[in-house]
Design an enzyme around this catalytic site. Structure first.
Site, PDB file in Angstrom:
ATOM      1  N   LEU A  32       0.988  -1.220  -0.045  1.00  8.73           N
ATOM      2  CA  LEU A  32       0.139  -0.189   0.099  1.00  8.73           C
ATOM      3  C   LEU A  32       0.963   1.198  -0.012  1.00  8.73           C
ATOM      4  O   LEU A  32       0.443   2.277  -0.532  1.00  8.73           O
ATOM      5  CB  LEU A  32      -0.910  -0.083   1.243  1.00  8.73           C
ATOM      6  CG  LEU A  32      -1.926  -0.957   1.327  1.00  8.73           C
ATOM      7  CD1 LEU A  32      -2.815  -0.861   2.701  1.00  8.73           C
ATOM      8  CD2 LEU A  32      -3.122  -0.881   0.336  1.00  8.73           C
ATOM      9  N   LEU A  69       2.212 -11.959   1.907  1.00  7.09           N
ATOM     10  CA  LEU A  69       2.393 -11.525   3.092  1.00  7.09           C
ATOM     11  C   LEU A  69       1.254 -10.319   3.564  1.00  7.09           C
ATOM     12  O   LEU A  69       1.416  -9.994   4.648  1.00  7.09           O
ATOM     13  CB  LEU A  69       3.960 -11.035   3.540  1.00  7.09           C
ATOM     14  CG  LEU A  69       5.075 -11.988   2.727  1.00  7.09           C
ATOM     15  CD1 LEU A  69       6.542 -11.319   2.920  1.00  7.09           C
ATOM     16  CD2 LEU A  69       4.954 -13.405   3.556  1.00  7.09           C
ATOM     17  N   GLY A  71      -1.507  -7.887   4.845  1.00  6.48           N
ATOM     18  CA  GLY A  71      -2.676  -8.212   5.473  1.00  6.48           C
ATOM     19  C   GLY A  71      -2.507  -7.621   6.720  1.00  6.48           C
ATOM     20  O   GLY A  71      -1.288  -7.662   7.307  1.00  6.48           O
ATOM     21  N   SER A 109      -1.381 -18.200   9.587  1.00  7.76           N
ATOM     22  CA  SER A 109      -1.130 -17.896  11.196  1.00  7.76           C
ATOM     23  C   SER A 109      -1.457 -19.179  12.137  1.00  7.76           C
ATOM     24  O   SER A 109      -2.273 -19.835  11.559  1.00  7.76           O
ATOM     25  CB  SER A 109      -1.713 -16.745  11.446  1.00  7.76           C
ATOM     26  OG  SER A 109      -1.622 -16.467  12.742  1.00  7.76           O
ATOM     27  N   ASN A 110      -0.791 -18.948  13.072  1.00 11.74           N
ATOM     28  CA  ASN A 110      -1.016 -20.029  14.084  1.00 11.74           C
ATOM     29  C   ASN A 110      -2.318 -19.827  14.536  1.00 11.74           C
ATOM     30  O   ASN A 110      -2.810 -20.700  14.955  1.00 11.74           O
ATOM     31  CB  ASN A 110       0.100 -19.815  15.247  1.00 11.74           C
ATOM     32  CG  ASN A 110      -0.010 -18.705  15.961  1.00 11.74           C
ATOM     33  OD1 ASN A 110      -0.837 -18.541  16.927  1.00 11.74           O
ATOM     34  ND2 ASN A 110       0.633 -17.682  15.829  1.00 11.74           N
ATOM     35  N   TYR A 142      -9.609 -12.595  12.919  1.00 12.64           N
ATOM     36  CA  TYR A 142      -8.377 -12.658  12.222  1.00 12.64           C
ATOM     37  C   TYR A 142      -7.845 -14.233  11.650  1.00 12.64           C
ATOM     38  O   TYR A 142      -7.698 -14.488  10.547  1.00 12.64           O
ATOM     39  CB  TYR A 142      -7.168 -12.212  13.065  1.00 12.64           C
ATOM     40  CG  TYR A 142      -5.896 -12.298  12.598  1.00 12.64           C
ATOM     41  CD1 TYR A 142      -5.132 -11.723  11.714  1.00 12.64           C
ATOM     42  CD2 TYR A 142      -4.911 -13.345  13.355  1.00 12.64           C
ATOM     43  CE1 TYR A 142      -4.057 -11.721  10.962  1.00 12.64           C
ATOM     44  CE2 TYR A 142      -3.524 -13.516  12.861  1.00 12.64           C
ATOM     45  CZ  TYR A 142      -3.011 -12.737  11.889  1.00 12.64           C
ATOM     46  OH  TYR A 142      -1.806 -12.832  11.260  1.00 12.64           O
ATOM     47  N   LYS A 146      -7.747 -16.371   8.287  1.00 12.12           N
ATOM     48  CA  LYS A 146      -6.706 -17.024   7.791  1.00 12.12           C
ATOM     49  C   LYS A 146      -7.146 -18.531   7.163  1.00 12.12           C
ATOM     50  O   LYS A 146      -6.691 -19.231   6.159  1.00 12.12           O
ATOM     51  CB  LYS A 146      -5.622 -17.364   8.888  1.00 12.12           C
ATOM     52  CG  LYS A 146      -4.736 -16.000   9.271  1.00 12.12           C
ATOM     53  CD  LYS A 146      -4.216 -15.441   7.908  1.00 12.12           C
ATOM     54  CE  LYS A 146      -3.324 -13.988   8.328  1.00 12.12           C
ATOM     55  NZ  LYS A 146      -2.670 -13.473   7.179  1.00 12.12           N
ATOM     56  N   SER A 171       5.412 -16.629  15.968  1.00 10.97           N
ATOM     57  CA  SER A 171       5.681 -15.249  16.544  1.00 10.97           C
ATOM     58  C   SER A 171       7.015 -14.824  15.702  1.00 10.97           C
ATOM     59  O   SER A 171       8.062 -15.099  16.048  1.00 10.97           O
ATOM     60  CB  SER A 171       5.892 -15.167  17.794  1.00 10.97           C
ATOM     61  OG  SER A 171       4.784 -15.614  18.565  1.00 10.97           O
TER      62      SER A 171
HETATM   63  C1  15L Z   1       0.232 -13.609  14.227  1.00  9.98           C
HETATM   64  O1  15L Z   1      -0.091 -14.247  13.358  1.00  9.98           O
HETATM   65  C2  15L Z   1       0.100 -12.017  14.295  1.00  9.98           C
HETATM   66  O2  15L Z   1       0.012 -11.473  13.121  1.00  9.98           O
HETATM   67  C3  15L Z   1       0.790 -11.427  15.297  1.00  9.98           C
HETATM   68  O3  15L Z   1       0.361 -10.054  15.850  1.00  9.98           O
HETATM   69  C4  15L Z   1       0.934 -12.340  16.555  1.00  9.98           C
HETATM   70  O4  15L Z   1      -0.213 -12.160  17.255  1.00  9.98           O
HETATM   71  C5  15L Z   1       1.447 -13.607  16.270  1.00  9.98           C
HETATM   72  O5  15L Z   1       0.524 -14.309  15.278  1.00  9.98           O
HETATM   73  C6  15L Z   1       1.730 -14.779  17.467  1.00  9.98           C
HETATM   74  O6  15L Z   1       0.884 -15.353  17.599  1.00  9.98           O
HETATM   75  O7  15L Z   1       2.713 -14.325  18.347  1.00  9.98           O
END
Ligand code: 15L
Length: 274
Positions: A32, A69, A71, A109-110, A142, A146, A171
């Site tokens: 952006l 990547l 988002g 993401s986790n 969030y 994902k 993280s």
């Molecule tokens: C993520 O996916 C987030 O973008 C970040 O803000 C943290 O929360 C990270 O995971 C995490 O779990 O530490």
């Protein structure tokens, strides 16, 4: 490979962009905001939720792969999360199909499985570790974004035979600063190793890997990544002496998503006051 990196001006994007260039790839940046100082490759300042703008970029650049990547990296209401994670992924996947780009690597993401209680991990395929066979269990909107983006990738792999890898990042930090991060840390160097492996693994189809370093206290199974050639070299344990114990550590260890699984993140999905 000539690779489009979205979110290239972000914290992960800058590291990945430099790292891929060091490994001999050619990076086309997209964000952006304009390119960071020192970036010399092609750059597109657009919103990747804008399908027409994305299609134009793919028409201009001869790409071999996409690393998505971009988002919002935090919790938001549901419509914002869906735009940030699902609509952007859809625009990029449509462009991949239209312009015959066969490799898509995604910063998932986790938090796609973040609401999984750690106490439930005692009798899994790998006791104590969450594997790539885990069912989606998001901890936030969030995380829902994902999960839905990963589902879209699966659909496009099945329909169009592209290769798409969802990297469920833990993280991403220069150093782990909390007890949870001793389990969830992904070092910058390992992040580059992970993305490079996901880009170059032979014919993975759809695959999920956990984006963490080789942490002694890991909560996620590294085998799915190793199968794709991701060999992490760092271990958060090297920083354990510097990490202060906090009252919230036990609560943050109850679910793999840590604080995102806590009640302070509960809110209406359609929060029209925001
Ligand atoms: C993520 O996916 C987030 O973008 C970040 O803000 C943290 O929360 C990270 O995971 C995490 O779990 O530490």
């Amino acid at each position: 490979m000539r690779i489009l990196v979205t979110g290239a001006a972000g914290s992960i994007g800058r590291v990945v962009t430099l790292g891929l260039c060091d490994r001999g790839h050619e990076v086309v940046g997209l964000d952006l905001v304009p390119e960071p100082d020192g970036f010399t490759g092609a750059w597109h300042t657009i919103d990747c939720a804008d399908a027409d703008a994305v299609d134009e970029v793919f028409g201009e650049e001869r790409l071999d792969a996409v690393v998505h990547l971009a988002g919002h990296p935090d919790e938001a209401d549901l419509p914002a999360s869906l735009t940030s994670h699902v609509i952007t992924t859809a625009a990029l996947l449509d462009a991949c199909v239209a312009h015959r780009v066969g490799r898509f690597v995604y910063a998932s993401s986790n938090h796609a499985v973040g609401r999984t209680p750690r106490a439930s991990l005692t009798d899994g395929v790998v006791p104590g570790l969450l594997t790539d066979q885990a069912l989606p269990r998001p901890d936030t909107f969030y995380g829902v974004g994902k999960v839905a983006a990963e589902a879209l990738m699966r659909l496009y792999v099945d329909r169009h035979s592209i290769d798409a890898i969802a990297c469920r990042i833990g993280s991403f930090l220069d150093e782990p600063g909390t007890t949870r991060a001793l389990s969830t840390w992904l070092s910058p160097d390992d992040c580059v190793r992970m993305v490079d492996a996901a880009l170059t693994a032979p014919s993975p189809g759809f695959a999920v890997l956990y984006g963490i370093s080789d942490n002694t206290r890991a909560w996620w199974d590294l085998e799915p990544g190793r199968r794709l050639g991701y060999e992490p070299q760092d271990d958060a344990e090297a920083y354990a002496d510097r990490v202060a114990v906090r009252d919230v550590d036990d609560a943050e260890a109850a679910h793999v998503g840590g604080p995102f699984a806590g009640a302070e993140f509960y809110r209406p999905a359609l929060d029209l006051r925001r």
